[in-house]
Enzyme design. Structure first.
Site, PDB file in Angstrom:
ATOM      1  N   SER A 250       9.087  -0.385 -24.460  1.00 36.61           N
ATOM      2  CA  SER A 250       9.067   1.034 -24.101  1.00 36.61           C
ATOM      3  C   SER A 250       8.981   1.220 -22.589  1.00 36.61           C
ATOM      4  CB  SER A 250       7.874   1.726 -24.784  1.00 36.61           C
ATOM      5  OG  SER A 250       6.691   1.027 -24.490  1.00 36.61           O
ATOM      6  N   ASP A 299       5.509  -9.039 -30.824  1.00 34.14           N
ATOM      7  CA  ASP A 299       4.293  -9.306 -30.041  1.00 34.14           C
ATOM      8  C   ASP A 299       3.740  -7.980 -29.500  1.00 34.14           C
ATOM      9  OD1 ASP A 299       2.271 -10.567 -28.643  1.00 34.14           O
ATOM     10  OD2 ASP A 299       3.540 -11.058 -26.922  1.00 34.14           O
ATOM     11  N   CYS A 339      -2.898  -9.594 -31.280  1.00 38.07           N
ATOM     12  CA  CYS A 339      -3.915  -9.957 -30.282  1.00 38.07           C
ATOM     13  C   CYS A 339      -5.135  -9.064 -30.428  1.00 38.07           C
ATOM     14  CB  CYS A 339      -3.335  -9.885 -28.867  1.00 38.07           C
ATOM     15  SG  CYS A 339      -2.748  -8.252 -28.436  1.00 38.07           S
TER      16      CYS A 339
HETATM   17  N1  SAH Z   1       5.741 -10.484 -25.475  1.00 41.32           N
HETATM   18  C1  SAH Z   1       5.293 -10.178 -24.148  1.00 41.32           C
HETATM   19  C2  SAH Z   1       3.980  -9.422 -24.119  1.00 41.32           C
HETATM   20  C3  SAH Z   1       3.969  -8.140 -24.930  1.00 41.32           C
HETATM   21  S1  SAH Z   1       2.776  -6.982 -24.424  1.00 41.32           S
HETATM   22  C4  SAH Z   1       5.190 -11.488 -23.327  1.00 41.32           C
HETATM   23  O1  SAH Z   1       5.131 -12.572 -23.918  1.00 41.32           O
HETATM   24  O2  SAH Z   1       5.154 -11.409 -22.099  1.00 41.32           O
HETATM   25  C5  SAH Z   1       3.172  -5.562 -25.310  1.00 41.32           C
HETATM   26  C6  SAH Z   1       4.384  -4.791 -24.780  1.00 41.32           C
HETATM   27  O3  SAH Z   1       4.657  -3.765 -25.724  1.00 41.32           O
HETATM   28  C7  SAH Z   1       4.198  -4.087 -23.455  1.00 41.32           C
HETATM   29  O4  SAH Z   1       5.205  -4.505 -22.575  1.00 41.32           O
HETATM   30  C8  SAH Z   1       4.362  -2.587 -23.760  1.00 41.32           C
HETATM   31  O5  SAH Z   1       5.110  -1.900 -22.746  1.00 41.32           O
HETATM   32  C9  SAH Z   1       5.132  -2.620 -25.037  1.00 41.32           C
HETATM   33  N2  SAH Z   1       4.956  -1.503 -25.980  1.00 41.32           N
HETATM   34  C10 SAH Z   1       3.817  -0.908 -26.374  1.00 41.32           C
HETATM   35  N3  SAH Z   1       4.050  -0.028 -27.369  1.00 41.32           N
HETATM   36  C11 SAH Z   1       5.372  -0.085 -27.626  1.00 41.32           C
HETATM   37  C12 SAH Z   1       6.239   0.566 -28.564  1.00 41.32           C
HETATM   38  N4  SAH Z   1       5.750   1.424 -29.459  1.00 41.32           N
HETATM   39  N5  SAH Z   1       7.542   0.262 -28.549  1.00 41.32           N
HETATM   40  C13 SAH Z   1       8.037  -0.634 -27.651  1.00 41.32           C
HETATM   41  N6  SAH Z   1       7.271  -1.286 -26.763  1.00 41.32           N
HETATM   42  C14 SAH Z   1       5.963  -1.018 -26.739  1.00 41.32           C
END
Ligand code: SAH
Length: 396
Positions: A250, A299, A339
């Site tokens: 997002s 994730d 997490c």
């Molecule tokens: N997989 C990544 C870490 C993920 S952290 C790595 O290994 O580096 C979680 C991410 O989810 C963040 O970047 C945040 O911007 C995004 N996020 C949070 N809610 C969301 C949603 N509803 N849809 C899409 N992205 C989202």
């Protein structure tokens, strides 16, 4: 020294060396300890149990420094703890694979509330509890001396600080670079980490080993990386020979770094695409369009910081996992994480199982994943185990 007396019978967790003293277990505090000052913790009968940092406003009113009555909490004590953490990291032999490492993992390293991450030539620190806040200057000196690094950036802007009654603080503490962006290396790939505006301290170091697993599973596959942030999994999937990778997040800012990472690592740009959007609705849209993938990574951010939010979090996890199972082709891998501290490994597995059931999918767990080795889990502090992952194989 001030003394914190427990209510009768409330010493059990301390006898098992769990480092937290909840406010409900406290009978009274004798003396007038400042927030963060060291107090002796005694049972109702007056028996010494531990020496802890006092946190008057938190539900966790004490965090144990030591269970040894002869140990004084002072600069030498803290230096020994920092050294032990650094030595443990050295023993892991991570230097060969990366220059971005979690050097101190709070309670699990005997330094409650302190996070120290090294990104190349910079330390990023978080002081998340009163005890380490009280010793902040001393700890900064020790960290510089023991690591030999001159630049320290503070990211004490995590929610945990509000629970302690601490205000947020960020910025350079020592040294400074004009840029808050640093370049890190990890398993032959490099990533830009924004120390000032990145999530957590800038990068998800805890997923390092899991990124490598995704690299190994990705060859020839069409990959969907949900909640990709700056593309840790996406970049590894491309490096592992994925046929295509679609990265979804997002955050436009995270996605632009993700694209930069594809280019800077000389990976095939033509095989990569990004979508800025909400994963929940995008997965539904893909289902309605009949799209499918061979490897899906889920994730998401923390849905349940504590057990109180576990119910709502469970619905969120089930929803995305059910949809992902539907989009997965036979012989496809679902690499799914939680997490959330409030959702333990057993509950997470149940949620994923019921998601598969609802999706009408036959799947098996082929691998269980956890946080990287530089995020150790003290045996006495199970809360330290927060990252759970499953690799599920959808059967044909
Ligand atoms: N997989 C990544 C870490 C993920 S952290 C790595 O290994 O580096 C979680 C991410 O989810 C963040 O970047 C945040 O911007 C995004 N996020 C949070 N809610 C969301 C949603 N509803 N849809 C899409 N992205 C989202």
């Amino acid at each position: 020294m001030s003394v914190l007396f427990l209510k009768p019978g409330r010493e059990k967790s301390l006898l098992r060396r769990h480092p937290w003293i909840f406010s409900g277990a406290v009978a009274r505090v004798e003396g007038a300890p400042a927030p963060g000052a060291t107090v002796d913790v005694c049972s109702a009968e007056g028996k010494f149990l531990a020496r802890a940092a006092y946190s008057p406003h938190s539900q966790i009113q004490g965090r144990v420094w030591t269970f040894e009555p002869e140990q004084t909490v002072d600069a030498d004590f803290l230096r020994r703890r920092v050294r032990a953490s650094l030595r443990a990291r050295h023993l892991l032999g991570l230097e060969d694979t990366t220059n971005a490492v979690r050097l101190v993992h709070a309670e699990s390293d005997g330094l409650p509330g302190l996070i120290v991450d090294k990104y190349a030539d910079v330390l990023v620190v978080q002081f998340l509890a009163w005890g380490v806040e009280y010793w902040r200057q001393t700890l900064i000196e020790i960290l510089c001396e023991e690591t030999g690094l001159q630049a320290i950036y503070e990211r004490s802007d995590a929610e945990a600080r509000a629970l302690e009654g601490l205000s947020m603080r960020t910025g350079w503490i020592r040294g400074s670079f004009l840029e808050t962006r640093r370049l890190i290396q990890e398993n032959g790939l490099h990533f830009q980490v924004d120390l000032a505006s990145g999530h957590k301290t800038g990068f998800y170091l805890d997923q390092r080993a899991n990124r490598l697993r995704v690299r190994a599973l990705a060859a020839g596959r069409e990959v969907l990386d949900c909640f990709c942030y700056t593309g840790g999994f996406s970049i590894n999937a491309l490096a592992g020979g994925a046929k295509s990778v679609l990265s979804v997040d997002s955050s436009a800012e995270a996605l632009s770094l993700c694209r930069l990472h594809v280019a800077e690592n000389n990976l095939p740009i033509g095989r990569h695409a990004t979508i800025e959007g909400d994963v929940f609705s995008l997965l539904r849209k893909f289902r309605d369009e009949g799209r499918s993938f061979d490897l899906i990574v889920l994730d998401p951010p923390k849905f349940a910081p504590t057990a109180a939010q576990a119910g709502k979090a469970a619905r969120g996890y089930k929803d995305i996992n059910r949809l992902a199972f539907k989009l997965l082709r036979p012989d496809g891998f679902l690499v799914t994480f939680s997490c959330s501290g409030g959702v333990d490994a057993a509950l997470f597995q149940k949620i994923v199982a019921s998601a598969a059931l609802d999706a009408g999918v036959d799947a098996q767990i082929v691998e269980t994943l956890t946080q990287a080795a530089d995020h150790p889990i003290s045996l006495h502090f199970p809360e330290g185990a927060y990252l759970k992952g499953l690799v599920c194989l959808k059967r044909a």
